[in-house]
Design a protein around this motif. Structure first.
Motif, PDB file in Angstrom:
ATOM      1  N   ARG A 194      17.982  -4.377   0.253  1.00  0.00           N
ATOM      2  CA  ARG A 194      16.728  -3.937   0.880  1.00  0.00           C
ATOM      3  C   ARG A 194      16.772  -2.463   1.267  1.00  0.00           C
ATOM      4  O   ARG A 194      15.764  -1.761   1.195  1.00  0.00           O
ATOM      5  CB  ARG A 194      16.451  -4.778   2.126  1.00  0.00           C
ATOM      6  CG  ARG A 194      16.027  -6.227   1.843  1.00  0.00           C
ATOM      7  CD  ARG A 194      15.759  -6.963   3.138  1.00  0.00           C
ATOM      8  NE  ARG A 194      16.951  -7.087   3.964  1.00  0.00           N
ATOM      9  CZ  ARG A 194      17.028  -6.781   5.252  1.00  0.00           C
ATOM     10  NH1 ARG A 194      15.976  -6.311   5.881  1.00  0.00           N
ATOM     11  NH2 ARG A 194      18.154  -6.937   5.921  1.00  0.00           N
ATOM     12  N   CYS A 195      17.949  -1.977   1.674  1.00  0.00           N
ATOM     13  CA  CYS A 195      18.058  -0.582   2.117  1.00  0.00           C
ATOM     14  C   CYS A 195      17.743   0.403   0.998  1.00  0.00           C
ATOM     15  O   CYS A 195      17.268   1.510   1.258  1.00  0.00           O
ATOM     16  CB  CYS A 195      19.455  -0.313   2.670  1.00  0.00           C
ATOM     17  SG  CYS A 195      19.781  -1.083   4.278  1.00  0.00           S
ATOM     18  N   CYS A 222      13.951   0.923   1.004  1.00  0.00           N
ATOM     19  CA  CYS A 222      13.263   1.144   2.289  1.00  0.00           C
ATOM     20  C   CYS A 222      12.813   2.592   2.424  1.00  0.00           C
ATOM     21  O   CYS A 222      13.574   3.530   2.164  1.00  0.00           O
ATOM     22  CB  CYS A 222      14.201   0.778   3.438  1.00  0.00           C
ATOM     23  SG  CYS A 222      13.444   0.998   5.067  1.00  0.00           S
ATOM     24  N   TYR A 253      13.930  -5.104   9.352  1.00  0.00           N
ATOM     25  CA  TYR A 253      12.819  -4.428   8.695  1.00  0.00           C
ATOM     26  C   TYR A 253      12.759  -4.788   7.207  1.00  0.00           C
ATOM     27  O   TYR A 253      13.743  -4.662   6.481  1.00  0.00           O
ATOM     28  CB  TYR A 253      12.925  -2.923   8.855  1.00  0.00           C
ATOM     29  CG  TYR A 253      11.703  -2.163   8.401  1.00  0.00           C
ATOM     30  CD1 TYR A 253      10.590  -2.081   9.213  1.00  0.00           C
ATOM     31  CD2 TYR A 253      11.651  -1.580   7.146  1.00  0.00           C
ATOM     32  CE1 TYR A 253       9.448  -1.403   8.817  1.00  0.00           C
ATOM     33  CE2 TYR A 253      10.521  -0.894   6.728  1.00  0.00           C
ATOM     34  CZ  TYR A 253       9.422  -0.815   7.559  1.00  0.00           C
ATOM     35  OH  TYR A 253       8.300  -0.157   7.152  1.00  0.00           O
ATOM     36  N   GLY A 254      11.629  -5.244   6.761  1.00  0.00           N
ATOM     37  CA  GLY A 254      11.436  -5.554   5.348  1.00  0.00           C
ATOM     38  C   GLY A 254      12.102  -6.827   4.889  1.00  0.00           C
ATOM     39  O   GLY A 254      12.145  -7.142   3.698  1.00  0.00           O
TER      40      GLY A 254
END
Length: 434
Positions: free
Chosen positions: A398-399, A402, A432-433
């Motif tokens: 995910r990072c 982002c 987040y996300g």
């Protein structure tokens, strides 16, 4: 009417920086905001000559236009690097945040900060100790070896050295080491459990003018504190803090937060206010060392989010009375902008020296050893390729997708390694996300 003159913020330290030969400018660190800034080109030249001068004088000196100089000065003031017109007159206050430093490789000629764990000896046996401290190691650095390390760090223009342990005050030569660091121009910080601090010890510390004396504390009562550090040590800790405060030392309480003491946050803040300390710094329990058995007590990502929301509210309530910081949570600004956007600098602008001289990017990444100061110079260790992944930050999961990755740098790399087995994976404790 006299022309306005520029004054550099006295809380800002700076040095010449090339970013490994890739640039030429000044690296600045603001102790009040904990912001890191790099100035190059005209901005660097302005920084070099600005002290005590008016915009018109600077413009003449640098052969720049007055409006261009005014623009630079307002940008520097928005970042709280200089005093010029007064921050209330600065229109673009958001400039203080910027886009973030992780848009490209982050590497400096030397660390900004070095944490020196001077001994593994400790008089306590805290249940959550990530280093399992207790007995000193057989191969801890000698006094001369430690002094040579401090001298080299000073020659590399390291801004600050933090002394910790174990319990740093158990090392017999600790004041010799701290005095050398101060004499060589570095700022000094001490982390301690405070149970060994008397008025005599506090008086010696006051002469070093430390940035802070960080006192570890996880509970506001004898019982809650005792569940981490032993009930018999609670009064000794309070006595140590009061001795520090009698000698006007800047004391910061350092609190490892878990499910065990999450409900104690307000009580800890109240105790801090009653004691009169300068700040409270809260960070998350890391289940390593003796804390491995506490893995089930670590906060979940949603609990972290709720915890940060609480801290943001308390920061507003305590403003002007007590500083409340959240350490090593780079994505905290996503909950509330007031929490800032400090980023993990492990291996990029931060390094940690273990008691035996091993150099690691941080205490939670002890397997990423880049060398030992007995075998190599610190400069050679810092230039090692071992930490290149931390500097490149080619994030996965995910990072990698982002939009905030440039500001937070992907959160905590130790979380990724501990929980997912990959130092470049997403931070699994970021909500987040996800």
């Amino acid at each position: 009417m006299a022309a306005l003159v520029v004054r550099r913020n006295p809380n800002v330290v700076y040095r010449r920086e090339t970013k490994g030969g890739a640039a030429d400018g000044f690296l600045l660190f603001n102790y009040s905001t904990r912001g890191i800034h790099f100035l190059e080109g005209a901005a660097a030249r302005l920084w070099e000559v600005c002290e005590g001068r008016s915009a018109e004088e600077i413009a003449r000196s640098l052969k720049l236009g007055r409006e261009e100089v005014e623009h630079f000065l307002e940008a520097l003031e928005a970042r709280r690097l200089v005093d010029y017109k007064g921050r209330d007159n600065i229109a673009n206050k958001d400039a203080a945040f910027g886009a973030g430093m992780w848009g490209s490789r982050v590497y400096f000629d030397s660390p900004i900060f070095v944490q020196f764990d001077v001994t593994n000896a400790c008089n306590l046996r805290c249940t959550h100790c990530v280093t399992s401290s207790g007995e000193p190691l057989e191969d801890e650095l000698s006094t001369q070896e430690a002094l040579s390390l401090i001298d080299e760090l000073a020659s590399l223009r390291v801004f600050q050295i933090g002394f910790s342990g174990g319990e740093a005050l158990l090392r017999r030569d600790i004041f010799t080491l701290m005095e050398r660091a101060k004499k060589r121009g570095m700022r000094v910080q001490l982390t301690t459990n405070a149970t060994l601090i008397s008025d005599e010890v506090a008086a010696k510390l006051a002469k070093l003018e430390p940035v802070t004396v960080g006192v570890s504390l996880e509970g506001a009562t004898r019982k809650s504190y005792g569940s981490f550090r032993g009930e018999e040590n609670f009064e000794r800790m309070l006595s140590g803090i009061r001795a520090l405060l009698r000698h006007s030392l800047p004391v910061k309480l350092k609190v490892a937060v878990s499910r065990r003491n999450l409900g104690e946050v307000d009580a800890i803040l109240k105790l801090a206010l009653e004691l009169g300390v300068e700040a409270v710094d809260m960070f998350l329990l890391y289940p390593e060392g003796r804390a491995r058995h506490m893995e089930g007590e670590a906060l979940s990502r949603e609990e972290i989010r709720e915890f940060l929301s609480l801290l943001a509210r308390r920061r507003r309530e305590y403003e002007g009375k007590l500083a409340i910081d959240v350490d090593d949570k780079p994505n905290a600004f996503l909950v509330d902008a007031s929490l800032g956007a400090s980023t993990c600098g492990a291996g990029a602008y931060w390094a940690e020296v273990l008691p035996n001289g091993d150099v690691v990017p941080c205490i939670f990444l002890r397997d990423l050893r880049a060398g030992n100061v007995r075998e190599m110079s610190f400069r050679e260790i810092w230039q090692s390729r071992v930490w290149e992944p931390l500097r490149e930050r080619r994030l996965r999961g995910r990072c990698s997708e982002c939009e905030h990755a440039m500001r937070c740098g992907g959160g905590c790399r130790a979380n990724a390694l501990l929980m997912l087995g990959d130092i470049m994976q997403e931070d699994p404790l970021c909500w987040y996300g996800g």
